[in-house]
Design an enzyme around this catalytic site. Structure first.
Site, short mmCIF file in Angstrom:
data_model
loop_
_atom_site.label_atom_id
_atom_site.label_comp_id
_atom_site.label_asym_id
_atom_site.label_seq_id
_atom_site.Cartn_x
_atom_site.Cartn_y
_atom_site.Cartn_z
N ASN A 1 -72.97 69.80 -3.36
CA ASN A 1 -73.76 69.96 -3.59
C ASN A 1 -74.68 71.38 -3.78
OD1 ASN A 1 -74.03 70.98 -1.74
ND2 ASN A 1 -76.42 69.91 -0.68
N HIS B 1 -73.31 73.00 -2.20
CA HIS B 1 -73.01 74.37 -1.24
C HIS B 1 -71.87 75.01 -0.54
CE1 HIS B 1 -72.35 70.69 1.69
NE2 HIS B 1 -71.14 71.26 1.83
N ASP C 1 -68.24 77.74 9.92
CA ASP C 1 -69.52 77.01 10.10
C ASP C 1 -68.68 76.27 11.54
OD1 ASP C 1 -67.48 75.34 8.41
OD2 ASP C 1 -69.33 75.27 6.87
N GLU D 1 -76.65 75.24 1.80
CA GLU D 1 -76.94 74.93 0.92
C GLU D 1 -78.22 75.00 -0.29
OE1 GLU D 1 -76.21 71.62 1.13
OE2 GLU D 1 -76.87 70.65 3.22
C1 GLP Z 1 -68.49 71.13 4.47
C2 GLP Z 1 -68.15 72.33 4.76
C3 GLP Z 1 -67.76 72.96 3.31
C4 GLP Z 1 -67.24 72.01 2.72
C5 GLP Z 1 -67.92 70.64 2.25
C6 GLP Z 1 -67.32 69.96 1.60
O1 GLP Z 1 -70.07 70.96 4.39
N1 GLP Z 1 -69.30 72.86 5.55
O2 GLP Z 1 -67.14 74.13 3.96
O3 GLP Z 1 -66.39 73.13 1.57
O4 GLP Z 1 -67.62 69.97 3.45
O5 GLP Z 1 -66.21 69.59 1.93
P1 GLP Z 1 -65.01 68.47 1.42
O6 GLP Z 1 -63.67 69.11 1.40
O7 GLP Z 1 -64.55 67.12 2.70
O8 GLP Z 1 -65.56 67.46 0.32
#
Ligand code: GLP
Length: 243
Positions: A144, A146, A75, A151
């Site tokens: 959440n 995702h 993404d 989402e």
């Molecule tokens: C972002 C990314 C996800 C990731 C999520 C959790 O929103 N788009 O791919 O898994 O954050 O991030 P973190 O690992 O910093 O908790």
């Protein structure tokens, strides 16, 4: 998408973040050593940083060669230039891509600065297909539930598309920006359908605040309200986590 029967879920609980990172990096390096032309699906966020550090260490020692590997990032934010520190493009360069021998032409990430988002999404879909799909998809999980930027409420059958980020996600990611208001409202993400098409999935999670959503995702009902719950239906899911 494989639904029903033959799912093999392996769950590894590790002692801490370092061990989680090492275990996940081991799985990725085994993939690359066995299949040097692998297509790796890569993720951003804080969670995979340790995995990338470990892979870089092994690369530096001469244990892994990425010269034939292709990477597909999940993404990218819309409207954040690739050179900006907040872009996922720059994140990947800084934490991984510039430190190993992945060819720049083999490293793919959606273009969040495009003026034609639909065309960019179709380009990304075609690219993934042309590469023969993703061999190993690394995933973190949002608070959440995702995955990528899919989402809660997102349809499981979506391909690459543009999403409106939930306020909770913008708050969680605000630490990378000056303020929560500076977090982009939109992003381009690979869809759940493509994630499920990956031949193998490696889900990582670390920290007390992720335990509840991880449990819901792995053991709760499969529902678009918890996007990661669809991973229960994947034929080869490996989960590596620490508390
Ligand atoms: C972002 C990314 C996800 C990731 C999520 C959790 O929103 N788009 O791919 O898994 O954050 O991030 P973190 O690992 O910093 O908790």
């Amino acid at each position: 998408m494989t639904m029903g029967g033959h799912q093999i879920m392996k769950i590894y609980k590790t002692a801490n973040y370092y061990e989680m990172s090492r275990k996940a990096a081991n799985i990725i390096s085994a993939q690359v050593i066995l299949y040097p032309r692998s297509v790796l699906g890569l993720a951003t966020g804080s969670t995979p940083v340790g995995v990338y550090e470990q892979l870089i260490r092994w690369y530096d020692k001469g244990d892994i060669d990425f010269s034939q590997v292709h990477t597909i990032n999940l993404d990218e934010y819309c409207g954040v230039p690739g050179e900006s520190v907040q872009s996922y493009c720059r994140f990947m360069q800084r934490h991984f891509l510039s430190k190993v021998n992945i060819k720049p032409a083999h490293a793919h990430i959606p273009d969040g600065m495009t003026t034609d988002v639909d065309a960019e999404c179709r380009r990304y879909d075609a690219l993934i297909e042309a590469l023969g799909g993703i061999d190993l998809q690394l995933l973190g999980i949002g608070h959440n539930g995702h995955i990528g930027f899919n989402e809660p409420g997102a349809a499981f059958e979506k391909m690459t598309h543009c999403v409106a980020l939930k306020d909770s996600t913008r708050r969680a990611n605000a630490r990378f920006f000056d303020s929560h208001m500076d977090v982009p409202e939109k992003a381009v993400t690979v869809g759940i359908r493509q994630i499920m098409w990956s031949k193998q999935i490696l889900l990582i999670a670390s920290g007390k605040e992720k335990q509840d959503i991880l449990h819901q995702a792995l053991h709760g009902p499969v529902t678009p309200q918890v996007p990661a719950s669809i991973l229960q239906m994947h034929p080869r899911l490996t989960v590596v986590y620490s508390e």
